[in-house]
Structures are given as C-alpha cells and as structure tokens.
Design a protein around this motif. Sequence first.
Motif, short mmCIF file in Angstrom:
data_model
loop_
_atom_site.label_atom_id
_atom_site.label_comp_id
_atom_site.label_asym_id
_atom_site.label_seq_id
_atom_site.Cartn_x
_atom_site.Cartn_y
_atom_site.Cartn_z
N LEU A 243 0.83 -1.20 0.00
CA LEU A 243 0.00 0.00 0.00
C LEU A 243 0.86 1.26 0.00
CD1 LEU A 243 -3.03 0.95 0.28
CD2 LEU A 243 -2.50 1.26 2.70
N ILE A 244 1.90 1.26 0.83
CA ILE A 244 2.77 2.44 0.90
C ILE A 244 3.56 2.61 -0.39
CG2 ILE A 244 4.84 3.38 1.98
CD1 ILE A 244 3.87 2.57 4.61
N GLU A 245 4.14 1.53 -0.88
CA GLU A 245 5.04 1.64 -2.02
C GLU A 245 4.31 1.90 -3.33
OE1 GLU A 245 8.07 2.03 -1.42
OE2 GLU A 245 7.84 1.48 0.69
N ALA A 250 -2.80 6.85 -0.86
CA ALA A 250 -3.80 6.18 -0.03
C ALA A 250 -3.34 6.12 1.42
CB ALA A 250 -4.07 4.78 -0.56
N ALA A 251 -2.06 5.83 1.63
CA ALA A 251 -1.53 5.80 2.99
C ALA A 251 -1.65 7.18 3.64
CB ALA A 251 -0.08 5.33 2.97
N GLU A 252 -1.37 8.22 2.86
CA GLU A 252 -1.53 9.59 3.35
C GLU A 252 -2.97 9.87 3.75
OE1 GLU A 252 0.18 13.20 1.65
OE2 GLU A 252 1.27 11.91 0.26
N ARG A 253 -3.90 9.48 2.90
CA ARG A 253 -5.32 9.73 3.17
C ARG A 253 -5.76 9.04 4.47
NH1 ARG A 253 -8.41 11.49 -1.49
NH2 ARG A 253 -7.00 11.77 -3.27
N ILE A 254 -5.25 7.84 4.70
CA ILE A 254 -5.60 7.12 5.92
C ILE A 254 -5.13 7.92 7.14
CG2 ILE A 254 -5.07 5.08 7.30
CD1 ILE A 254 -4.85 3.56 4.57
#
Length: 351
Positions: A243-245, A250-254
């Motif tokens: 998810l991060i890579e 998306a990781a930021e939005r979480i």
Amino acid sequence: MSKALDTLWYTRCPVPTGLGIAVQQGWLEDSFRSQATKIESLRESSDKSVRESHFDHTLVNSVRHGGNIPAIWARSIGRDTKVIGLSWADETQLILTLPNSGIRNVKDLKGRKFGLPKWVNVQIDFVRAQALRGLENALSLEGLTVSDVEIVDFEISNGYSDTPAKKTEDGSYLFGSQSGSRNEELLGLLRGDVDAIFLKGASASALADQLNLVTVIDTGIHPDPLIRANNGTPRTLTVDSNLIENYFDAAERIVEQVLRAEDWAHAHPDETRRFLAKETNSSEYWVSVAYGQNAHLRLRTDFAKESVDGLQDFVNFLHRWKFIPNQFNVNDWIDTRPFDAVISKRQINAA
C-alpha cells in the motif's frame, strides 16, 4: 501522486481509535470517493480468510488500527507491514479477585491460583498474552515473578474469526465468537477454581462492578509507562508495504483521516464518548471509568518516544514468553513518511 487504489480493506479493534471514529463518521470513505476507491470492512466479510487478516495481515492493501499483539506477531513471522502511526490511550488493566479471597494487594498473590485464558485454535493468542503481561508487570512491582503464582489454564476452542462481525443500526459491532467465549477465566474465578484473573477495558470495569469483584491492582494507571505498556498501549496503525510503495497517496489519506478524527474528538468530548461506547460495545459511563473522563483527549496518533519504547519493550516480552518466534527492532518496522507528509501539508495550509 501515486495511482488510485481499487479497494481499501480496513479493520479496527473494539477499542478507542481514530480510525474507528473516521469510519463511523464516514470520513474514510468520503476521502477516497474522488479516487473511486471501494472501502471494505474485512471483519464483515463472508470469507473467513479475509476476516482472519485482522490478525495475520495477509490481505493486500489493508489498514489495521488496534491492539498491537496481532500486528507484532504478523511482523515477527515475516509479514511485510509497516507502522504508520502509534496511539496511546491508557485503559484500566485490572487484576481481580473475590471479596472473600483474602487477597488485598499484589503481595497476597504469591502462592495463589491465577487463571489465564488459552485459545487453542487461533494463530496468536493475544488474550492470553495481554493477561500474562498484566500479571507479570503487577508482580514485578513487589519483586515477584510469574513463577510465584500457580497458573491455571482455561482452554477455549473457538476461533477469533469464526463468524463475521455483526453491525447494528447505530454502527456498533459484535466481533464473532469472541463476544461469547472470552471470559472462561472469569467463570473459573466465580466458581472458586482460581483466586485471581486479569481483565481490561470498559467491559472489565463493568463486570467488576456488576459481580462485586475486588480490584487488586490497576496497572493501567501506574505512573511508569512500561508497566502500562500492553496490547492496547500503544495501539498500532499498520498497513501492508504494498500500500505504501504503490499507493502512497492512499496511505496519506488514511493518516489524514485518523488525525482529523482525533482533532474532532479533542473538541467534542460528549460526542466522542458516545462514539467510543459504540466502538467498545459498552456504555458512556464505563467508557469514562475505563478510559478516563478525558478519553477524548487520549486519542492522539504520532510517534512519541514513550510509544516507541513501550512497543519495543512489549515485543521483547512477547518473544521472551514465546508468543512470537522472532524478535525485531520496532524502528525498522516504523515508516513515518505518510505521517510526515500529512503534517507537512497541514503546516503549509496553516501558514
């Protein structure tokens, strides 16, 4: 900006978390609407292997916020995950006994029978681990060790993910078989089979009151954070590395929605208490007893040194007691990039 994500799977424990509030408010789903990303609750899935990802983190493109033991275990066995936030919300951690037991302090536990749950059909027995941690920490305050008490196991044959979570109209959850089988040791205490047990959180406070149990010690209010460090302190916000890579946005939005929910909570104590009652399947009163009158202010995700140190100490504990096969440095597990990106954007917007 990274590419859009097709589906984000989320899961959280029935405890106070920013992710839980963000889900209840609809903010997590709203934040991904422009990306046409589907938001799916893995614990409501009809597929047991999907539900079990709450514990083993096998599902790609998933986020989990909750007790740290399953997350630590998954990392220990080789799951490629990252911690993108830590939240420390102190809670009651009670060693309980009966009024006529003669046990009034930790020293009185020496030579007595202590009941521990033993889930025999689960990948990681986090309930046993957190109880053992509470016992060991309490005993250490009086120079005692676990070998100074007699451990009595209460076997539980259910699995954690046997049935999907049930969602009520008000947004509350009942998480499968745990709701009916998690307190075998409590029944043992009431029968007189053991002299003391460990329970934590809002349900522990409510049960202790309803059954007229005596609190020997609450390690959740001890001034030393390492004595308070347990499955819920700190709680881990984790995602799989894919998810991060591949979907960094998306990781930021979480992270953004978790921090948004916590900011909202700090300004809305009464509403937050109601949300936490839903999350914990409890009442607002017992939320206040278990998590404090300032429970709304305890929702704070970051990478505080206290949280990192507490997490490492707990990893060491789990390895020493053979709950996890491999020890590791939590700093290698932590990825602050999504958090740092969100904080940077906030500072720019505030300027």
